[in-house]
Design a protein around this motif. Sequence first.
Motif, PDB file in Angstrom:
ATOM      1  N   VAL A 464       5.182  -7.547   8.120  1.00  0.00           N
ATOM      2  CA  VAL A 464       5.714  -6.191   7.879  1.00  0.00           C
ATOM      3  C   VAL A 464       4.647  -5.090   8.021  1.00  0.00           C
ATOM      4  CG1 VAL A 464       7.725  -6.691   6.432  1.00  0.00           C
ATOM      5  CG2 VAL A 464       5.446  -6.758   5.400  1.00  0.00           C
ATOM      6  N   VAL A 465       3.413  -5.502   8.318  1.00  0.00           N
ATOM      7  CA  VAL A 465       2.303  -4.541   8.247  1.00  0.00           C
ATOM      8  C   VAL A 465       2.410  -3.411   9.269  1.00  0.00           C
ATOM      9  CG1 VAL A 465       0.709  -5.797   9.786  1.00  0.00           C
ATOM     10  CG2 VAL A 465      -0.205  -4.428   7.870  1.00  0.00           C
ATOM     11  N   ASP A 466       3.196  -3.609  10.313  1.00  0.00           N
ATOM     12  CA  ASP A 466       3.310  -2.544  11.312  1.00  0.00           C
ATOM     13  C   ASP A 466       4.301  -1.461  10.876  1.00  0.00           C
ATOM     14  OD1 ASP A 466       5.338  -4.398  11.466  1.00  0.00           O
ATOM     15  OD2 ASP A 466       5.768  -3.967  13.575  1.00  0.00           O
ATOM     16  N   ARG A 467       4.971  -1.653   9.771  1.00  0.00           N
ATOM     17  CA  ARG A 467       5.939  -0.636   9.326  1.00  0.00           C
ATOM     18  C   ARG A 467       5.218   0.495   8.586  1.00  0.00           C
ATOM     19  NH1 ARG A 467      11.240  -1.766  11.157  1.00  0.00           N
ATOM     20  NH2 ARG A 467      11.618   0.029   9.838  1.00  0.00           N
ATOM     21  N   ASP A 468       5.594   1.731   8.875  1.00  0.00           N
ATOM     22  CA  ASP A 468       4.844   2.872   8.333  1.00  0.00           C
ATOM     23  C   ASP A 468       5.425   3.455   7.053  1.00  0.00           C
ATOM     24  OD1 ASP A 468       2.846   2.853  10.221  1.00  0.00           O
ATOM     25  OD2 ASP A 468       4.055   3.995  11.657  1.00  0.00           O
ATOM     26  N   ASN A 469       6.611   2.996   6.645  1.00  0.00           N
ATOM     27  CA  ASN A 469       7.222   3.536   5.424  1.00  0.00           C
ATOM     28  C   ASN A 469       7.712   2.400   4.543  1.00  0.00           C
ATOM     29  OD1 ASN A 469       7.255   6.520   5.660  1.00  0.00           O
ATOM     30  ND2 ASN A 469       8.188   5.962   7.618  1.00  0.00           N
ATOM     31  N   TRP A 470       7.292   2.424   3.290  1.00  0.00           N
ATOM     32  CA  TRP A 470       7.654   1.351   2.364  1.00  0.00           C
ATOM     33  C   TRP A 470       8.187   1.965   1.063  1.00  0.00           C
ATOM     34  CZ3 TRP A 470       4.670  -3.789   2.091  1.00  0.00           C
ATOM     35  CH2 TRP A 470       4.101  -4.123   3.338  1.00  0.00           C
ATOM     36  N   LEU A 471       9.017   1.181   0.379  1.00  0.00           N
ATOM     37  CA  LEU A 471       9.413   1.544  -0.991  1.00  0.00           C
ATOM     38  C   LEU A 471       8.967   0.446  -1.945  1.00  0.00           C
ATOM     39  CD1 LEU A 471      13.118   2.853  -0.757  1.00  0.00           C
ATOM     40  CD2 LEU A 471      11.021   4.206  -0.908  1.00  0.00           C
ATOM     41  N   PHE A 472       8.655   0.836  -3.163  1.00  0.00           N
ATOM     42  CA  PHE A 472       8.327  -0.107  -4.234  1.00  0.00           C
ATOM     43  C   PHE A 472       9.237   0.227  -5.423  1.00  0.00           C
ATOM     44  CE2 PHE A 472       4.297  -2.281  -3.090  1.00  0.00           C
ATOM     45  CZ  PHE A 472       4.047  -1.647  -1.887  1.00  0.00           C
ATOM     46  N   LEU A 473       9.979  -0.751  -5.885  1.00  0.00           N
ATOM     47  CA  LEU A 473      10.935  -0.504  -6.963  1.00  0.00           C
ATOM     48  C   LEU A 473      10.679  -1.422  -8.152  1.00  0.00           C
ATOM     49  CD1 LEU A 473      14.244  -0.471  -4.848  1.00  0.00           C
ATOM     50  CD2 LEU A 473      12.705   1.447  -5.285  1.00  0.00           C
ATOM     51  N   GLY A 474      10.959  -0.920  -9.341  1.00  0.00           N
ATOM     52  CA  GLY A 474      10.863  -1.744 -10.545  1.00  0.00           C
ATOM     53  C   GLY A 474      11.578  -1.040 -11.677  1.00  0.00           C
ATOM     54  N   ARG A 475      11.844  -1.769 -12.750  1.00  0.00           N
ATOM     55  CA  ARG A 475      12.479  -1.167 -13.921  1.00  0.00           C
ATOM     56  C   ARG A 475      11.639  -1.459 -15.145  1.00  0.00           C
ATOM     57  NH1 ARG A 475      18.435  -0.429 -14.195  1.00  0.00           N
ATOM     58  NH2 ARG A 475      19.189  -0.380 -12.060  1.00  0.00           N
ATOM     59  N   ALA A 486       2.645   1.010  -4.789  1.00  0.00           N
ATOM     60  CA  ALA A 486       2.737   2.006  -3.709  1.00  0.00           C
ATOM     61  C   ALA A 486       1.410   2.752  -3.563  1.00  0.00           C
ATOM     62  CB  ALA A 486       3.867   2.988  -4.006  1.00  0.00           C
ATOM     63  N   LEU A 487       0.799   3.094  -4.692  1.00  0.00           N
ATOM     64  CA  LEU A 487      -0.484   3.821  -4.641  1.00  0.00           C
ATOM     65  C   LEU A 487      -1.557   2.970  -3.959  1.00  0.00           C
ATOM     66  CD1 LEU A 487      -2.253   6.280  -5.463  1.00  0.00           C
ATOM     67  CD2 LEU A 487      -2.720   5.101  -7.609  1.00  0.00           C
ATOM     68  N   LYS A 488      -1.627   1.696  -4.329  1.00  0.00           N
ATOM     69  CA  LYS A 488      -2.642   0.811  -3.720  1.00  0.00           C
ATOM     70  C   LYS A 488      -2.459   0.783  -2.210  1.00  0.00           C
ATOM     71  CE  LYS A 488      -5.102   0.422  -6.178  1.00  0.00           C
ATOM     72  NZ  LYS A 488      -4.915   1.121  -7.350  1.00  0.00           N
ATOM     73  N   TYR A 494      -3.277   3.527   4.320  1.00  0.00           N
ATOM     74  CA  TYR A 494      -2.709   4.784   4.833  1.00  0.00           C
ATOM     75  C   TYR A 494      -1.260   4.609   5.291  1.00  0.00           C
ATOM     76  CZ  TYR A 494      -7.805   5.073   5.301  1.00  0.00           C
ATOM     77  OH  TYR A 494      -9.134   4.962   5.079  1.00  0.00           O
ATOM     78  N   ILE A 495      -0.593   3.588   4.748  1.00  0.00           N
ATOM     79  CA  ILE A 495       0.843   3.423   4.994  1.00  0.00           C
ATOM     80  C   ILE A 495       1.557   4.304   3.978  1.00  0.00           C
ATOM     81  CG2 ILE A 495       2.787   1.809   4.732  1.00  0.00           C
ATOM     82  CD1 ILE A 495       0.830  -0.428   5.645  1.00  0.00           C
ATOM     83  N   HIS A 496       2.585   5.019   4.428  1.00  0.00           N
ATOM     84  CA  HIS A 496       3.307   5.842   3.464  1.00  0.00           C
ATOM     85  C   HIS A 496       4.179   4.956   2.572  1.00  0.00           C
ATOM     86  CE1 HIS A 496       6.732   8.373   2.094  1.00  0.00           C
ATOM     87  NE2 HIS A 496       5.684   8.900   1.500  1.00  0.00           N
ATOM     88  N   ALA A 497       3.992   5.069   1.273  1.00  0.00           N
ATOM     89  CA  ALA A 497       4.758   4.238   0.341  1.00  0.00           C
ATOM     90  C   ALA A 497       5.148   5.076  -0.862  1.00  0.00           C
ATOM     91  CB  ALA A 497       3.912   3.047  -0.092  1.00  0.00           C
ATOM     92  N   GLU A 498       6.354   4.826  -1.351  1.00  0.00           N
ATOM     93  CA  GLU A 498       6.807   5.530  -2.558  1.00  0.00           C
ATOM     94  C   GLU A 498       7.217   4.507  -3.590  1.00  0.00           C
ATOM     95  OE1 GLU A 498       9.693   8.806  -2.765  1.00  0.00           O
ATOM     96  OE2 GLU A 498       9.480   8.863  -0.587  1.00  0.00           O
ATOM     97  N   GLY A 499       6.805   4.734  -4.833  1.00  0.00           N
ATOM     98  CA  GLY A 499       7.251   3.868  -5.916  1.00  0.00           C
ATOM     99  C   GLY A 499       8.254   4.637  -6.758  1.00  0.00           C
ATOM    100  N   MET A 500       9.250   3.931  -7.307  1.00  0.00           N
ATOM    101  CA  MET A 500      10.245   4.634  -8.138  1.00  0.00           C
ATOM    102  C   MET A 500      11.004   3.630  -8.993  1.00  0.00           C
ATOM    103  SD  MET A 500      12.884   5.521  -5.134  1.00  0.00           S
ATOM    104  CE  MET A 500      11.498   5.945  -4.111  1.00  0.00           C
TER     105      MET A 500
END
Length: 611
Positions: A464-475, A486-488, A494-500
């Motif tokens: 999956v490393v070639d993908r430029d946008n990722w999401l990280f989810l947890g509760r 996501a921060l790491k 330098y991959i764009h990632a968002e955690g939520m």
Amino acid sequence: MCGIVAYIGTKPARDLLLEGLKRLEYRGYDSSGLAVINGKVNVARSMGRVAGLEEIVTKDAGFDGTIGIAHTRWATHGEPSERNAHPHSDDEKNGHGIQLVHNGIIENYVSLKKYLIGKGHVFTSDTDTEVLAHLIGELYDGDLERAVQSALREVTGAYAIAVVCKQEPDILVVARKGSPLLVGVGKDEYVVASDSSAIVAHTTQAFLLDDETVARLTHDSFRTTTVENVELTPEIQELEFTLEQIELGNFDHFMLKEIYEQPNTLRTCIQGRIDAASRQIVLGGVTDFENEIVKAKRILLLGQGTALHAAMIGEYLFEKLAGIPTEVEFASEFRYRNPIVEEGTIAIAVSQSGETADTLAAVQEAKRRGALTFGAVNVVGSTISRETDAGVYLRVGPEIGVASTKAFIGQVAVLTMLATYIGRRHQLSREEVSELLSSLEQIPDHIATVLEQSDHILEVTKGVVDRDNWLFLGRGTNYPVALEGALKLKEISYIHAEGMPAAEMKHGPIALIDKGMPVVIVATKGSQYEKVIGNMEEVRSRGGHVIAVATEGDTNIKAHCDDVFYVPDVPEPLQPLLTVIPLQLLAYHAAVLRGKDVDKPRNLAKSVTVE
Ligand code: G6P
């Protein structure tokens, strides 16, 4: 955030300064420079890494002297460029041959610059630092120490500085306010540095300069004074860590070394803090304020970056285990609101370095408004550790990789112990505490088990490393883990990632999901397991590539995801100590696969000592 090394003694200064700069490079690496006195003051500056500077000075006899100052920069005022690189002088043609390196920000540099231009000074850089060099030059009358004291009385802001002068070739003057500076005391030599990693190879005896203190060093004597010239006697202490701790050893990167150190650093963090007989938490740093801490009506957690994510886990822990209303705040936001600090508030600053300017300022503000202040800090003797009323050190050893890993585990462990300690005096039974502590004691071994999956994590990352946008989810407690994952990833690859929070995805971010988009979901067994499985299905039905972090033995999860990393089954409050580990490895492998500089990611600095 800028590293300073300075040397006065009998050895070749150049080699020692370069070696020190390399050790401090994690503090900033936009440019570097050094000045060595050898008849005259010889100066070299270079863009980028210290290796570039080394090439310039290695074979140049002008740099053969035994006194010098050096700097590695993280740009604040003035773009990264050779002309803005330190050292800065009071005027290389017409001045007194003063050269200065600086970490911090001179806040009133605009008005000082105007005043100095009026006096005929000509500036060659865009930095605030050059203004300080000129101011010292303007006030210089043959005594460098006095000129530095006088200049520092005129400046507002933060500084750690080292200064040399052609006209006094046997003297090094250093000073500090707000930014850290240590003076290593050797035999016939002094090594001054922003942190002890540049000192321990030469001496383990050192003293920390206090705020608004100046030290005048010759090769065999020193004198420390306030900026008002009141003489002081600093306390020389033994530095606590060894050279081995700051060397790479067999690892390719400090980040990887630090990830693998986590079983041991967690052991050290909890060692001696769990009483074997009574099954209670014992925290030395809490004793003096036990009453206030136990009776706290409200807890306020302050931090930035990874430390903030640890603080967010702390919020869950204090509410769940101790039953105390808790809020977590970006330190940078807290102080610029009108924060209401009620009686009975404890403000806890969470920080690896203990020097983060925003966190320091926020905890000072909380103190000013009446809170009892507490530090969950790694670096012993750091500013936050000294300015807080009480505290518990993380004891995870020096962290060199810019992306924080083992400090996060230490921060979460310290907050867990503190929440349990308070909780026992409120609502937790002896049995509940005993069970939780037994589980905590097993976490180091469990981390080691998770680390064994590194090869599997690498294989998954390759897909999956070639993908430029990722999401990280947890509760729950795993929501801050998603933020940290996501921060790491973004910090080092330098991959764009968002955690939520997993449930939040439906309120907008779900629109991002297309075929193959990697979505990392922490889905360990616990109170919200079924709901998280629902979130996984929402991603899958839109074509997303789901990577789950799940509880060992949960084979059911495979029906809902594409890949899975397993972690041992532990009580929910302790899960973040395990679920974050595969995410650290995932980020590490992604950065290496993308060919990025893992330990020195672009634009970042380890310790951000400006607001
Ligand atoms: C910087 C670092 C982060 C760190 C944050 C807080 O941004 O790059 O890794 O989490 O500062 O640092 P502290 O030393 O206060 O934990």
